[in-house]
Write a protein that holds these residues in place. Structure first.
Motif, PDB file in Angstrom:
ATOM      1  N   GLU A   1      -1.269   7.960  -5.682  1.00 29.02           N
ATOM      2  CA  GLU A   1      -1.104   6.737  -6.464  1.00 29.02           C
ATOM      3  C   GLU A   1      -0.500   5.616  -5.618  1.00 29.02           C
ATOM      4  OE1 GLU A   1       1.253   7.928  -9.773  1.00 29.02           O
ATOM      5  OE2 GLU A   1      -0.406   8.955 -10.801  1.00 29.02           O
ATOM      6  N   TYR A   2       0.437   5.965  -4.739  1.00 29.34           N
ATOM      7  CA  TYR A   2       1.061   4.962  -3.878  1.00 29.34           C
ATOM      8  C   TYR A   2       0.026   4.348  -2.935  1.00 29.34           C
ATOM      9  CZ  TYR A   2       4.055   2.777  -0.364  1.00 29.34           C
ATOM     10  OH  TYR A   2       4.639   1.872   0.495  1.00 29.34           O
ATOM     11  N   TYR A   3      -0.787   5.171  -2.323  1.00 30.82           N
ATOM     12  CA  TYR A   3      -1.742   4.653  -1.348  1.00 30.82           C
ATOM     13  C   TYR A   3      -2.899   3.902  -2.005  1.00 30.82           C
ATOM     14  CZ  TYR A   3       0.602   6.667   2.651  1.00 30.82           C
ATOM     15  OH  TYR A   3       1.526   6.921   3.632  1.00 30.82           O
ATOM     16  N   VAL A   4      -3.231   4.266  -3.233  1.00 31.09           N
ATOM     17  CA  VAL A   4      -4.217   3.476  -3.980  1.00 31.09           C
ATOM     18  C   VAL A   4      -3.629   2.097  -4.279  1.00 31.09           C
ATOM     19  CG1 VAL A   4      -5.437   3.242  -6.170  1.00 31.09           C
ATOM     20  CG2 VAL A   4      -5.438   5.441  -4.987  1.00 31.09           C
ATOM     21  N   LEU A   5      -2.372   2.078  -4.728  1.00 26.45           N
ATOM     22  CA  LEU A   5      -1.683   0.813  -4.994  1.00 26.45           C
ATOM     23  C   LEU A   5      -1.565  -0.006  -3.711  1.00 26.45           C
ATOM     24  CD1 LEU A   5      -0.115  -0.968  -7.025  1.00 26.45           C
ATOM     25  CD2 LEU A   5       1.955   0.277  -6.358  1.00 26.45           C
ATOM     26  N   ARG A   6      -1.298   0.658  -2.611  1.00 29.46           N
ATOM     27  CA  ARG A   6      -1.172  -0.017  -1.320  1.00 29.46           C
ATOM     28  C   ARG A   6      -2.481  -0.704  -0.932  1.00 29.46           C
ATOM     29  NH1 ARG A   6      -2.255   1.309   4.059  1.00 29.46           N
ATOM     30  NH2 ARG A   6      -0.822   0.388   5.583  1.00 29.46           N
ATOM     31  N   ARG A   7      -3.586   0.015  -1.052  1.00 29.67           N
ATOM     32  CA  ARG A   7      -4.886  -0.551  -0.682  1.00 29.67           C
ATOM     33  C   ARG A   7      -5.200  -1.787  -1.527  1.00 29.67           C
ATOM     34  NH1 ARG A   7      -9.568   0.110  -3.090  1.00 29.67           N
ATOM     35  NH2 ARG A   7      -8.896   1.968  -4.235  1.00 29.67           N
ATOM     36  N   LYS A   8      -4.934  -1.707  -2.824  1.00 29.57           N
ATOM     37  CA  LYS A   8      -5.250  -2.815  -3.719  1.00 29.57           C
ATOM     38  C   LYS A   8      -4.307  -3.997  -3.516  1.00 29.57           C
ATOM     39  CE  LYS A   8      -7.397   0.111  -7.207  1.00 29.57           C
ATOM     40  NZ  LYS A   8      -7.436   0.561  -8.613  1.00 29.57           N
ATOM     41  N   THR A   9      -3.042  -3.722  -3.255  1.00 27.11           N
ATOM     42  CA  THR A   9      -2.071  -4.794  -3.035  1.00 27.11           C
ATOM     43  C   THR A   9      -2.398  -5.568  -1.764  1.00 27.11           C
ATOM     44  OG1 THR A   9      -0.323  -3.551  -4.172  1.00 27.11           O
ATOM     45  CG2 THR A   9       0.376  -5.321  -2.701  1.00 27.11           C
ATOM     46  N   LEU A  10      -2.714  -4.851  -0.691  1.00 29.26           N
ATOM     47  CA  LEU A  10      -3.068  -5.508   0.565  1.00 29.26           C
ATOM     48  C   LEU A  10      -4.353  -6.326   0.427  1.00 29.26           C
ATOM     49  CD1 LEU A  10      -2.318  -2.694   3.193  1.00 29.26           C
ATOM     50  CD2 LEU A  10      -0.838  -4.557   2.440  1.00 29.26           C
ATOM     51  N   LYS A  11      -5.247  -5.880  -0.434  1.00 25.96           N
ATOM     52  CA  LYS A  11      -6.524  -6.578  -0.631  1.00 25.96           C
ATOM     53  C   LYS A  11      -6.342  -7.905  -1.352  1.00 25.96           C
ATOM     54  CE  LYS A  11     -11.059  -6.059  -2.866  1.00 25.96           C
ATOM     55  NZ  LYS A  11     -11.950  -5.143  -3.626  1.00 25.96           N
ATOM     56  N   VAL A  12      -5.498  -7.949  -2.383  1.00 28.11           N
ATOM     57  CA  VAL A  12      -5.423  -9.155  -3.217  1.00 28.11           C
ATOM     58  C   VAL A  12      -4.310 -10.110  -2.801  1.00 28.11           C
ATOM     59  CG1 VAL A  12      -6.354  -7.868  -5.173  1.00 28.11           C
ATOM     60  CG2 VAL A  12      -3.886  -8.152  -4.983  1.00 28.11           C
ATOM     61  N   TYR A  13      -3.348  -9.642  -1.992  1.00 30.71           N
ATOM     62  CA  TYR A  13      -2.231 -10.515  -1.605  1.00 30.71           C
ATOM     63  C   TYR A  13      -2.698 -11.836  -0.977  1.00 30.71           C
ATOM     64  CZ  TYR A  13       1.620 -12.470   1.048  1.00 30.71           C
ATOM     65  OH  TYR A  13       2.531 -13.334   1.594  1.00 30.71           O
ATOM     66  N   PRO A  14      -3.684 -11.827  -0.055  1.00 32.93           N
ATOM     67  CA  PRO A  14      -4.117 -13.103   0.536  1.00 32.93           C
ATOM     68  C   PRO A  14      -4.543 -14.144  -0.493  1.00 32.93           C
ATOM     69  CG  PRO A  14      -4.984 -11.277   1.812  1.00 32.93           C
ATOM     70  CD  PRO A  14      -4.372 -10.680   0.569  1.00 32.93           C
TER      71      PRO A  14
ATOM     72  N   ALA B   1       6.217  -6.550   8.160  1.00 35.29           N
ATOM     73  CA  ALA B   1       6.911  -6.083   9.363  1.00 35.29           C
ATOM     74  C   ALA B   1       5.938  -5.576  10.417  1.00 35.29           C
ATOM     75  CB  ALA B   1       7.905  -4.980   8.991  1.00 35.29           C
ATOM     76  N   SER B   2       4.842  -4.958   9.980  1.00 33.65           N
ATOM     77  CA  SER B   2       3.867  -4.400  10.926  1.00 33.65           C
ATOM     78  C   SER B   2       2.836  -5.427  11.378  1.00 33.65           C
ATOM     79  CB  SER B   2       3.142  -3.215  10.282  1.00 33.65           C
ATOM     80  OG  SER B   2       2.341  -3.636   9.185  1.00 33.65           O
ATOM     81  N   GLY B   3       2.836  -6.605  10.764  1.00 32.11           N
ATOM     82  CA  GLY B   3       1.893  -7.636  11.139  1.00 32.11           C
ATOM     83  C   GLY B   3       0.546  -7.538  10.440  1.00 32.11           C
ATOM     84  N   LYS B   4       0.419  -6.659   9.451  1.00 30.67           N
ATOM     85  CA  LYS B   4      -0.843  -6.530   8.722  1.00 30.67           C
ATOM     86  C   LYS B   4      -1.078  -7.712   7.784  1.00 30.67           C
ATOM     87  CE  LYS B   4      -1.169  -1.485   8.836  1.00 30.67           C
ATOM     88  NZ  LYS B   4      -1.197  -0.235   8.046  1.00 30.67           N
ATOM     89  N   LEU B   5       0.014  -8.305   7.308  1.00 33.80           N
ATOM     90  CA  LEU B   5      -0.085  -9.476   6.452  1.00 33.80           C
ATOM     91  C   LEU B   5       0.818 -10.570   7.001  1.00 33.80           C
ATOM     92  CD1 LEU B   5       0.086  -7.994   2.823  1.00 33.80           C
ATOM     93  CD2 LEU B   5      -1.951  -8.802   4.022  1.00 33.80           C
ATOM     94  N   GLU B   6       0.410 -11.817   6.780  1.00 39.95           N
ATOM     95  CA  GLU B   6       1.248 -12.946   7.174  1.00 39.95           C
ATOM     96  C   GLU B   6       2.314 -13.154   6.106  1.00 39.95           C
ATOM     97  OE1 GLU B   6       0.883 -17.735   8.152  1.00 39.95           O
ATOM     98  OE2 GLU B   6      -0.918 -16.516   7.819  1.00 39.95           O
TER      99      GLU B   6
END
Length: 217
Positions: free
Chosen positions: A56-69, A187-192
């Motif tokens: 559930e965490y990694y599904v949430l992670r994938r979706k959060t990273l997708k829509v944040y921009p 922190a990892s640079g994946k998102l601005e």
């Protein structure tokens, strides 16, 4: 981390109570008594009680990273809109400019937003609140009209989405997990990184939810 290339005066004898070291950063002419560093978070290793919780965490992670921009862009457009409106005195011209920006945003994002799943859409609504401090409902109401916002909300409900949803990582576990995902990605640079307009501290939230988890054992 300590910046290199610093110039400073070294005292030949111990400093008394009224003296202090002054530092001049390379390329700067102003002497400083201290150096301001950006806040840095140290992240603990992710731990899960079950495979289902991990999934559930990694599904949430994938979706959060997708829509944040999209939420970040919405916040940038809103700031730009408000700054421009402050320089326009005429109400008619203000309305014209608002409609122009609204049409531009719809043309720019509508095709991509239609591809989002229901849960991705709801996450986006929450992140828009994180970035702007306003619900998607209120943004539509301000940019278009209360009547249009009413119908947007009712249409969204058909897909089990509420555009009135807010973001409360201090009260809702899923919201905190989204914040955790964002901070790790920053922190990892994946998102601005774009700071939230909301008033909360990630480290304090982490301590709170870790304590709450321990109490359930």
């Amino acid at each position: 981390m300590i910046p290199l290339g610093l110039w400073g005066q070294v005292a030949d004898k111990p400093l008394d109570s009224i003296q202090e070291h002054m530092i001049i950063m390379e390329g700067d002419s102003v002497a400083r008594s201290s150096i301001e560093l950006e806040e840095v978070y140290l992240f603990g290793r992710l731990k899960f009680d079950s495979y289902q919780e991990k999934l559930e965490y990694y599904v949430l992670r994938r979706k959060t990273l997708k829509v944040y921009p999209y939420a970040k862009m919405a916040a940038e457009r809103l700031v730009s809109l408000n700054d421009r409106l402050e320089s326009i005195d005429s109400k008619r011209k203000r309305n014209q400019y608002t409609k122009l920006v609204q049409r531009y945003i719809e043309q720019e994002f509508s095709a991509e937003l239609k591809k989002l799943t229901r849960t991705e859409g709801q996450i986006l609504v929450k992140l828009i609140y994180r970035q702007t401090g306003e619900t998607a409902y209120d943004l539509v109401k301000d940019l278009r009209s209360g009547w249009r916002a009413f119908w947007y909300q009712n249409t969204a409900r058909m897909f089990k989405i509420s555009i009135k949803e807010e973001f409360h990582p201090d009260e809702v576990l899923e919201d905190y997990l989204m914040e955790d995902i964002l901070q790790r990605a920053f922190a990892s640079g994946k998102l601005e990184r774009q700071a939230s307009v909301l008033d909360y501290d990630y480290a304090t939230l982490t301590n709170k939810w870790n304590k709450a988890k321990k109490r359930t054992y």
